[in-house]
Design an enzyme around this catalytic site. Structure first.
Site, mmCIF file in Angstrom:
data_model
loop_
_atom_site.group_PDB
_atom_site.id
_atom_site.type_symbol
_atom_site.label_atom_id
_atom_site.label_comp_id
_atom_site.label_asym_id
_atom_site.label_seq_id
_atom_site.Cartn_x
_atom_site.Cartn_y
_atom_site.Cartn_z
ATOM 1 N N ASN A 101 0.824 -1.199 0.000
ATOM 2 C CA ASN A 101 0.000 0.000 0.000
ATOM 3 C C ASN A 101 0.860 1.251 0.000
ATOM 4 O O ASN A 101 2.085 1.191 0.160
ATOM 5 C CB ASN A 101 -0.919 0.019 1.227
ATOM 6 C CG ASN A 101 -2.368 -0.199 0.869
ATOM 7 O OD1 ASN A 101 -2.862 0.372 -0.102
ATOM 8 N ND2 ASN A 101 -3.071 -1.022 1.627
ATOM 9 N N ASP A 125 -2.962 2.987 4.865
ATOM 10 C CA ASP A 125 -3.496 2.419 3.635
ATOM 11 C C ASP A 125 -2.911 3.217 2.471
ATOM 12 O O ASP A 125 -1.716 3.469 2.436
ATOM 13 C CB ASP A 125 -5.026 2.468 3.677
ATOM 14 C CG ASP A 125 -5.692 1.437 2.779
ATOM 15 O OD1 ASP A 125 -5.289 1.321 1.610
ATOM 16 O OD2 ASP A 125 -6.636 0.758 3.219
#
Length: 316
Positions: free
Chosen positions: A161, A223
C-alpha cells in the site's frame, strides 16, 4: 483552508452509491473526471466533477476479477492490475489486452495498491490474502516486461500500500498495512531501484481483540497515499477515521478526520489540484459502525490550500 483548519474539514459526498472497497482514485485532467476502483465489487468507476459536486451519474465498468489499481494511459485508455495480470484497455468499457500474467499464485495473492511514476512505468504491489506471511511484492512494468523491485520472501509485505513519490522523484514511499508501517527509500528514477530503506512512520499496533466501538484507543493503520506539491505525504488510516499529513521528514503536520471510519486512499484533483478526494470502505464493517458512518464506501472531497501533483500516465 489553513493547516489549523484541517482538524475540522468540510467534506462533500461525490458519490451516494457506496463501494464495497473503493481504492486507487486518480484525477484525469484532460477529462476533468475522477476514476477509482471497487475491489470486491469488481468494477471501475468514473465521474465528472466540478468543484465539490459530481456532474451527472457515476459510470461503472463491471469486470470479471478484482481490480487492485488503475492508471491513465498516454494517448488514451487505462492500465489496470487485475488478479491474474496487468491489462490495457484503449477505451472505456473496451476490450482488455493482457500485457503480462500475474507472477504469483492467484489463489493466495492479488494485485493491490499501485500507480505510474513520472517515467511512465506502471507499479503494482501484491497482497497476500492468508495474511500469515509477508510475501507481498512491488512490481514494475516497463517496455521490457514485469520486474519484482521490492518484497517477496526476503523483505516482503503482507499488504502492499501507500506507494508514492516525492515531487523531485528522489524519494519513494511504500507501506505495509498489516505491519502498520510506512517505509521511505532513496529512488533512482532511471533504473527504478530503491535503496537506503528506513522507517518513515510506525503506527501503534492494533490492540488484541479490538473492534469498532471499543474503548481501547487505536489510530488505524496506513493504507493508500498521495504526495502534495510541498512534498508532504498524505496517508489514509484504515480503521482510524482520519488522514495523516506528514512532512518529508516524517513529522505529523495534521490529522484530518474523515466522514468514513475506513478511508482507503486520497488523491488530488480539480483544475487547480486543490481538491482532495478520498475513497472509503464499507465491505465487512459492522452495522453499528455503518449506522454512525452511513457514507462509508462513498467517495468524499474537500478543498485544501496546498495543491497536489498531476497523475502520471502509463507509456507503452
Amino acid at each position: 483552508m489553513h493547516a489549523s483548519d484541517l482538524s475540522s474539514p468540510t467534506w462533500a459526498a461525490i458519490t451516494t452509491e457506496p463501494n464495497g472497497l473503493g481504492e486507487s482514485p486518480f484525477w484525469h485532467p484532460q477529462e476533468q473526471r475522477l476514476y477509482w476502483v471497487d475491489i470486491p465489487g469488481r468494477r471501475i468507476a468514473r465521474v465528472a466533477v466540478q468543484g465539490l459536486q459530481a456532474l451527472g451519474p457515476v459510470e461503472y465498468w463491471p469486470l470479471t476479477q478484482e481490480p487492485g489499481c488503475i492508471a491513465p494511459v498516454q494517448g488514451g485508455g487505462l492500465v489496470m492490475a487485475l488478479r491474474d495480470g496487468i491489462y490495457l484497455a484503449r477505451e472505456w468499457g473496451g476490450p482488455l489486452l493482457r500485457l503480462v500474467a500475474a507472477p504469483y499464485d492467484t489463489a493466495k495473492l492479488r494485485f493491490n495498491d499501485g500507480k505510474c511514476d513520472a517515467q511512465g512505468r506502471f507499479w503494482a504491489g501484491s497482497l497476500y490474502e492468508p495474511k500469515d506471511q509477508a510475501l507481498g511484492t512491488l512490481y514494475m512494468l516497463d517496455g521490457q516486461g514485469l520486474h519484482a523491485m521490492l518484497g517477496g520472501d526476503k523483505d516482503g509485505v503482507v499488504t502492499a500500500n501507500g506507494l508514492a513519490w516525492s515531487p523531485d522523484g528522489r524519494t519513494a514511499y511504500w507501506a505495509d498495512t498489516a505491519a502498520h508501517q510506512i517505509r521511505a527509500f532513496d529512488f533512482d528514477a532511471a533504473s527504478g531501484q530503491f535503496t537506503n530503506v528506513r522507517v518513515f512512520y510506525q503506527a501503534a499496533p492494533k490492540p488484541t481483540g479490538w473492534a469498532w466501538g471499543s474503548s481501547t484507543p487505536y489510530g488505524g493503520r496506513p493504507d493508500g497515499a498521495a504526495v502534495d506539491s510541498a512534498g508532504c505525504y498524505w496517508s489514509a488510516q484504515y480503521e482510524g477515521g482520519r488522514l495523516l499529513r506528514f512532512s518529508p521528514k516524517g513529522e505529523v503536520l495534521a490529522q484530518v478526520p474523515t466522514p468514513a471510519f475506513c478511508p482507503t486512499m486520497p488523491c488530488f484533483g480539480g483544475p487547480d489540484l486543490k481538491t482532495l478526494f478520498v475513497t472509503t470502505a464499507r465491505h465487512g464493517r459492522s452495522e453499528a459502525e455503518l449506522a454512525q458512518y452511513p457514507g462509508a464506501g462513498c467517495v468524499w472531497a474537500m478543498r485544501v490550500e496546498v495543491a497536489g501533483l498531476n497523475s502520471c500516465h502509463f507509456k507503452i
